[in-house]
Design an enzyme around this catalytic site. Structure first.
Site, PDB file in Angstrom:
ATOM      1  N   ASN A  81       0.824  -1.212   0.000  1.00  0.00           N
ATOM      2  CA  ASN A  81       0.000   0.000   0.000  1.00  0.00           C
ATOM      3  C   ASN A  81       0.857   1.261   0.000  1.00  0.00           C
ATOM      4  OD1 ASN A  81      -2.253  -1.635   0.104  1.00  0.00           O
ATOM      5  ND2 ASN A  81      -2.719  -1.231   2.247  1.00  0.00           N
ATOM      6  N   ARG A 112     -10.544  -4.383 -13.668  1.00  0.00           N
ATOM      7  CA  ARG A 112      -9.453  -5.207 -13.123  1.00  0.00           C
ATOM      8  C   ARG A 112      -9.908  -6.657 -13.164  1.00  0.00           C
ATOM      9  NH1 ARG A 112      -5.814  -1.700 -11.001  1.00  0.00           N
ATOM     10  NH2 ARG A 112      -6.561   0.172  -9.932  1.00  0.00           N
ATOM     11  N   ARG A 163      -5.146   1.652 -13.124  1.00  0.00           N
ATOM     12  CA  ARG A 163      -3.756   1.794 -12.688  1.00  0.00           C
ATOM     13  C   ARG A 163      -3.121   0.464 -12.315  1.00  0.00           C
ATOM     14  NH1 ARG A 163      -4.466   5.583  -9.192  1.00  0.00           N
ATOM     15  NH2 ARG A 163      -3.935   7.325 -10.541  1.00  0.00           N
ATOM     16  N   HIS A 171     -15.340   2.829 -14.625  1.00  0.00           N
ATOM     17  CA  HIS A 171     -15.185   2.083 -13.378  1.00  0.00           C
ATOM     18  C   HIS A 171     -16.437   1.270 -13.045  1.00  0.00           C
ATOM     19  CE1 HIS A 171     -14.437   1.781  -8.882  1.00  0.00           C
ATOM     20  NE2 HIS A 171     -13.280   1.408  -9.369  1.00  0.00           N
ATOM     21  N   TYR A 213     -12.254  -9.910  -1.353  1.00  0.00           N
ATOM     22  CA  TYR A 213     -12.912  -8.621  -1.134  1.00  0.00           C
ATOM     23  C   TYR A 213     -14.384  -8.849  -0.819  1.00  0.00           C
ATOM     24  CZ  TYR A 213      -8.976  -6.502  -3.789  1.00  0.00           C
ATOM     25  OH  TYR A 213      -7.744  -6.107  -4.250  1.00  0.00           O
ATOM     26  N   ARG A 243     -13.968   2.489   4.821  1.00  0.00           N
ATOM     27  CA  ARG A 243     -12.797   1.629   4.996  1.00  0.00           C
ATOM     28  C   ARG A 243     -11.503   2.428   5.038  1.00  0.00           C
ATOM     29  NH1 ARG A 243     -11.263  -1.306  -0.133  1.00  0.00           N
ATOM     30  NH2 ARG A 243      -9.815   0.435  -0.356  1.00  0.00           N
ATOM     31  N   HIS A 266     -15.020  -3.732   0.450  1.00  0.00           N
ATOM     32  CA  HIS A 266     -15.024  -3.121  -0.875  1.00  0.00           C
ATOM     33  C   HIS A 266     -16.419  -2.732  -1.362  1.00  0.00           C
ATOM     34  CE1 HIS A 266     -14.040  -3.055  -5.329  1.00  0.00           C
ATOM     35  NE2 HIS A 266     -13.015  -2.385  -4.818  1.00  0.00           N
TER      36      HIS A 266
END
Length: 677
Positions: A44, A369, A399, A429, A462, A558, A586
């Site tokens: 992270n 993703r 990314r 997204h 997640y 979160r 998530h």
């Protein structure tokens, strides 16, 4: 604009990582998982420097948002403190506890003669042939060092073979070499013993410089700005431009220099000078400079008792009987899936059924993703091969997933699928899958909408909510989103969906105003928002106004939250919680109540966090849960347990620091695992 001083976003991100790091100190977390949390924090922080800290420095240089050098300094101080704490837990708590279980990392001084001989043979056979030291002189300038690559800097005594005083050398450590090596049983003394690659190289460093002595050395690693700089208004083919940009991303502006704690000042100052970095960019660490790679130790360790007990997501047999048509079931009722407590396999099966069904004519899907290997992408390719109309909206600027997505786009195009890249300047997204099937003389649509990605691997790690439906209004709206992404026509008001950047932000503000008005009238007024980040100033202002009017405002955030709760006269009616457990939280859920009537509430699931970039620079969707039973299930599973979590929950204070609610009690995630066991 908000009437209060918001918390700093970067410090809020670091505060989230402090909560993750605290997992490594919990006695109720298995030891290898505690080490994994340390690795997660390192990963992270790498991204934090590559992206967020890079943006912060850019804001200072351009004067954007009033960011000052003092702001950067405060963030850097917080980052230094967090990293020092991380290595302290690693060295003083986790590694001694693992050693007590017979799992050790042996430094050169710890290794006996047999182990040193084994390491020496390993070095000669596997490592030395791939190392090429470079002594610095005018003909050998300081080498180009890629982002996050591992190197040694060495100071040598004496002169080289030509009598020159070339005292500094650099040794690049190839990425192909394993960073953690497990010793074989015959030399491990009955333990599970490991050596780090850096320790192997360090033990034989002098052998690479015959006739000279190594006076000083250090591992080092540089973290660089890794944002792809592509002017989308100037390129004619975004995919080709990004493919080209991937080759240069590893050599962006240097932002952080990591060295070991014992690195001589002379060498660290030399490195800072090479990268034109200030002293504050230097991070001296008490251990390996890349703790992420210790995941290799976790993976190689044979100790199931030191890991989380295996969790197998449950197939929802009652709602989706195995072997029966999922599409047929959706003609009767909508289906909600709660991952990872419930399996992601029904989504895969839905797409597989569509590929094999000759009456399914068209398949449309967004790809954000999905991973380098994906059964879903393989199914899309197979659908195109079979002659179905396949449209894939591939987000090329997801990314660190750019290369995988480019590869999928090229494979899909080669099979005849229609591939589009959304809208220039806006990331796609939204997580959408739409099937169109001929049924008699009509066409019927089926959709899957999700708060998470189309990635079966992360669906096991997640928490997310998936929604399967054949509702005519919702599926028509999903179709409109795909048409918007492909044809770029004018936005048409959806029947049910909220779509960013068009109407999502304004509708959320409208609901907050409704709640505030109800509270002012003395009617029931409630807001519960579960998201990953809260940074949008106008939405924060709406939440504050609702709370000041008397509404109950509960936020389950979160990660980064810029709203400071508990300020007298301002935000004392706001409670902000963060849950950090076994799974990464998530899912995004938004609940509003503005009266006592049956129609005085709304509940949305969404792909969007409450951030400016999500609301105005991305294509996002939120959809209402209209079925009363499903709506209650979302409330009972995705909201209420998290509001009452007393084991994994943290509560945010007005100063931006979090305090664990309790160290014993009820865990929302554990309760849901038990429910779906």
């Amino acid at each position: 604009m908000p009437l209060l001083q918001l918390l700093n976003r970067e410090q809020a991100i670091l505060e989230f990582n402090r909560r993750v790091l605290a997992q490594a100190q919990r006695d109720d977390v298995p030891l290898l998982e505690r080490l994994r949390y340390i690795c997660i924090v390192s990963s992270n922080l790498d991204e934090f420097f590559e992206v967020r800290f890079a943006d912060l420095l850019e804001a200072v240089s351009t004067g954007k948002d009033g960011v000052t050098h003092r702001d950067v300094e405060r963030v850097a101080i917080a980052a230094h403190a967090l990293i020092d704490e991380q290595y302290g837990i690693f060295n003083e708590a986790v590694m001694p506890a693992l050693a007590a279980q017979g799992i050790v990392i042996l430094n050169h001084a710890d290794r006996n003669e047999a182990q040193r001989r084994w390491v020496g043979r390993f070095f000669e056979r596997e490592v030395r042939p791939l190392l090429m030291p470079v002594s610095l002189d005018p003909a050998h300038p300081f080498p180009q060092v890629a982002n996050k690559s591992l190197h040694f800097i060495v100071r040598l005594s004496g002169k080289d073979a030509l009598g020159r005083d070339t005292r500094i050398a650099i040794v690049k450590v190839p990425r192909v070499l394993p960073r953690v090596i497990k010793l074989p049983p015959q030399v491990s003394d009955g333990r599970q013993a490991f050596v780090l690659l850096t320790s192997v190289i360090r033990a034989h460093l002098e052998e690479m410089f015959p006739g000279r002595r190594v006076e000083a050395f250090s591992q080092f690693r540089v973290t660089r700005d890794s944002d792809l700089d592509v002017d989308e208004d100037e390129v004619t083919n975004l995919r080709h431009a990004l493919r080209s940009g991937l080759t240069t991303r590893h050599f962006g502006r240097a932002l952080r220099l990591e060295v070991v704690r014992t690195c001589p000042a002379e060498l660290s100052e030399f490195l800072l000078e090479q990268y034109d970095m200030p002293a504050a960019a230097l991070y001296r660490v008490n251990g390996p400079v890349n703790l992420v790679r210790l995941n290799e130790l976790i993976d190689q360790t044979d100790a199931p008792q030191l890991r989380f007990a295996p969790h197998e997501p449950l197939w929802p047999e009652r709602r989706l009987p195995r072997g029966k048509s999922i599409l047929e079931r959706l003609r009767k009722t909508d289906v909600l899936l709660h991952h990872p407590f419930e399996s992601f396999d029904p989504v895969v099966q839905m797409l597989r059924e569509a590929v094999e069904d000759p009456d399914v004519l068209a398949i449309k899907q967004t790809i954000y993703r999905t991973g380098a290997k994906s059964v879903l992408m393989d199914l899309l390719i197979e659908a195109a091969r079979r002659g179905k109309e396949v449209m894939a909206v591939v987000e090329l600027k997801a990314r660190f997933d750019e290369e995988a997505n480019i590869n999928w786009a090229e494979r899909l195009e080669a099979m005849g699928a229609q591939v589009v890249y959304g809208i220039v300047g806006f990331k796609t997204h939204a997580k959408l899958l739409l099937l169109t099937r001929r049924e008699g003389s009509k066409l019927r649509r089926y959709a899957h909408l999700s708060t998470g990605n189309y990635n079966p691997k992360t669906a096991r790690l997640y928490t997310d909510l998936g929604y399967l439906t054949a509702d005519p209004d919702i599926t028509a709206d999903v179709d409109s989103v795909f048409r918007q992404l492909a044809a770029l026509g004018k936005f048409r008001q959806p029947r049910r969906l909220l779509v960013a950047p068009f109407n999502m932000h304004s509708r959320m503000l409208e609901h907050l105003d409704q709640v505030a008005a109800a509270a002012s009238r003395g009617e029931p007024a409630r807001v519960v928002i579960k998201i990953n980040a809260l940074t949008d100033a106008l939405l924060i202002d709406g939440l504050v106004k609702a709370a000041k009017a008397g509404a109950t405002v509960d936020l389950i955030v979160r990660g980064a939250c810029m709203l400071p709760p508990g300020l007298p006269g301002e935000t004392e009616g706001v409670v902000v919680r963060s849950v950090v457990g076994r799974f990464l939280e998530h899912s995004r859920v938004c609940y509003f109540r503005w009266g006592a009537g049956d129609n005085d509430e709304a509940l949305y699931l969404s792909s969007a966090d409450w951030m400016g970039r999500n609301m105005f620079r991305r294509i996002e969707v939120a959809w209402p849960v209209l079925d009363a039973k499903l709506r209650q299930r979302v409330i009972d599973e995705a909201l209420v347990p998290y509001l009452h979590d007393s084991l994994d929950a943290w509560q945010l204070g007005p100063d931006g620091h979090s305090v664990r609610v309790s160290d014993n009690g009820t865990s929302a995630q554990r309760a849901l695992m038990q429910k779906y066991r």
